[in-house]
Write an enzyme that holds these catalytic residues in place. Structure first.
Site, PDB file in Angstrom:
ATOM      1  CG  ASP A 190     -49.463 -61.143 -26.217  1.00  0.00           C
ATOM      2  OD1 ASP A 190     -48.874 -62.217 -26.483  1.00  0.00           O
ATOM      3  OD2 ASP A 190     -49.374 -60.140 -26.950  1.00  0.00           O
ATOM      4  CG  ASP A 209     -49.187 -55.435 -26.228  1.00  0.00           C
ATOM      5  OD1 ASP A 209     -50.319 -54.954 -26.440  1.00  0.00           O
ATOM      6  OD2 ASP A 209     -48.568 -56.147 -27.046  1.00  0.00           O
TER       7      ASP A 209
HETATM    8  P1  ADP Z   1     -48.189 -54.415 -30.048  1.00  0.00           P
HETATM    9  O1  ADP Z   1     -49.601 -54.890 -29.891  1.00  0.00           O
HETATM   10  O2  ADP Z   1     -47.923 -53.853 -31.382  1.00  0.00           O
HETATM   11  O3  ADP Z   1     -47.202 -55.461 -29.627  1.00  0.00           O
HETATM   12  P2  ADP Z   1     -47.235 -52.880 -27.754  1.00  0.00           P
HETATM   13  O4  ADP Z   1     -48.120 -52.201 -26.757  1.00  0.00           O
HETATM   14  O5  ADP Z   1     -46.503 -54.086 -27.289  1.00  0.00           O
HETATM   15  O6  ADP Z   1     -48.111 -53.173 -29.051  1.00  0.00           O
HETATM   16  O7  ADP Z   1     -46.204 -51.814 -28.271  1.00  0.00           O
HETATM   17  C1  ADP Z   1     -45.274 -52.131 -29.273  1.00  0.00           C
HETATM   18  C2  ADP Z   1     -43.887 -51.627 -28.874  1.00  0.00           C
HETATM   19  O8  ADP Z   1     -43.936 -50.212 -28.674  1.00  0.00           O
HETATM   20  C3  ADP Z   1     -43.395 -52.187 -27.553  1.00  0.00           C
HETATM   21  O9  ADP Z   1     -42.715 -53.394 -27.716  1.00  0.00           O
HETATM   22  C4  ADP Z   1     -42.494 -51.096 -27.047  1.00  0.00           C
HETATM   23  O10 ADP Z   1     -41.224 -51.197 -27.656  1.00  0.00           O
HETATM   24  C5  ADP Z   1     -43.170 -49.842 -27.553  1.00  0.00           C
HETATM   25  N1  ADP Z   1     -44.059 -49.254 -26.532  1.00  0.00           N
HETATM   26  C6  ADP Z   1     -45.362 -49.530 -26.319  1.00  0.00           C
HETATM   27  N2  ADP Z   1     -45.863 -48.805 -25.311  1.00  0.00           N
HETATM   28  C7  ADP Z   1     -44.853 -48.039 -24.871  1.00  0.00           C
HETATM   29  C8  ADP Z   1     -44.727 -47.056 -23.831  1.00  0.00           C
HETATM   30  N3  ADP Z   1     -45.755 -46.727 -23.065  1.00  0.00           N
HETATM   31  N4  ADP Z   1     -43.532 -46.463 -23.665  1.00  0.00           N
HETATM   32  C9  ADP Z   1     -42.482 -46.795 -24.449  1.00  0.00           C
HETATM   33  N5  ADP Z   1     -42.526 -47.692 -25.434  1.00  0.00           N
HETATM   34  C10 ADP Z   1     -43.691 -48.319 -25.647  1.00  0.00           C
HETATM   35 MN    MN Z   2     -46.504 -56.119 -27.803  1.00  0.00          MN
END
Ligand code: ADP
Ligand code: MN
Length: 255
Positions: A190, A209
């Site tokens: 992804d 992610d």
């Molecule tokens: P989703 O499946 O909803 O896309 P993500 O893991 O991409 O889940 O997280 C969504 C958003 O949250 C990311 O785009 C980022 O902005 C923020 N985010 C996720 N993990 C972190 C992290 N470890 N530290 C800071 N921000 C994070």
């Molecule tokens: Mn994401």
């Protein structure tokens, strides 16, 4: 109900969570009683001392900012009632590590959370900058917060950059894909400008992610890798980068 009221009372006393946090204002289906209990148990163990605001509300998960004994953390909570959990199936049921799990919505989500934790471990070990996993249980994953003083790093999508800077980030991304492939035996599956954050101070890319990342023996691994490459190519086209897919593949598979 009664259980919920008890948890609410504890919260109101400010024992664990800040009263004014956006925590309980978010969609209520994130915070079913078992999830709230789990968060309290994380709090009792010191993984969370103060829960801050919502960082993101995605299709399947909510991400919150928190401070724990390890410092700033991100708490990713998969919604049990998520209606899109079906889309998780191809990434988990065909991954040889997870073929044995039960196929109920809950079990798939729990396995998914565990998979993301394990993938983060492998990816970090491969020398890729990504959140260090701290702990997980059921549908909740706690990891290193990628940002500073409560502000998350911007995504690749959000930043303004010149062609030279773009080239630098592009090369870092391909090198990270190579490490993921060769050292961690994983394909992100992804990868896009949304799941890449930029540490602007160090000019360094951060991969996030990784719940859907699959091992190389997943039957669709090759297809997912090509899709990741095409996403990256599409994004960097406007910065004058146009490397043939075949050459990128060769770079990624280089040991
Ligand atoms: P989703 O499946 O909803 O896309 P993500 O893991 O991409 O889940 O997280 C969504 C958003 O949250 C990311 O785009 C980022 O902005 C923020 N985010 C996720 N993990 C972190 C992290 N470890 N530290 C800071 N921000 C994070
Ligand atoms: Mn994401």
């Amino acid at each position: 109900d009664k259980q919920m009221k008890q948890i609410e009372d504890k919260r109101a006393k400010g024992r664990v969570f800040k009263k004014d946090s956006s925590f309980l204002k978010a969609e209520e289906n994130v915070f079913d009683v078992p999830t709230l209990k789990l968060l309290y148990s994380f709090a009792n163990k010191g993984f969370i001392n103060e829960l801050g605001g919502s960082i993101s509300t995605g299709k399947e998960a909510n991400v919150f900012y928190a401070i724990g004994n390890e410092g700033e953390v991100a708490v990713k909570i998969y919604r049990i009632n998520s209606s899109t959990f079906k889309s998780m199936d191809p990434y988990i049921l065909k991954d040889p590590r997870f073929t044995h799990i039960r196929h109920s919505r809950k079990d798939i989500i729990f396995a998914w959370t565990q998979k993301e934790y394990q993938n983060l471990l492998r990816i970090n070990k491969a020398g890729i900058r990504s959140p260090k996993p701290i702990t997980f249980d059921r549908n909740v994953l706690i990891m290193e917060f990628m940002g500073e003083n409560g502000v998350a790093y911007p995504s690749l999508k959000e930043i303004k950059m010149d062609d030279e800077t773009a080239r630098n980030f592009y090369d870092q991304i391909i090198e990270n894909m190579r490490r993921m492939y060769v050292r961690a035996s994983l394909v992100h599956a992804d990868l896009s400008e949304y799941n890449i954050l930029i540490d602007t101070e160090k000019e360094e890319v951060v991969i996030i992610d990784v719940g859907q990342a699959v091992t190389l023996n997943h039957p669709n691994a090759r297809e997912f890798l090509t899709r990741d490459i095409e996403n990256i190519k599409r994004f960097f086209k406007k910065f004058g980068i146009d490397e043939p897919t075949k050459e990128i593949l060769e770079r990624i598979k280089l040991k």
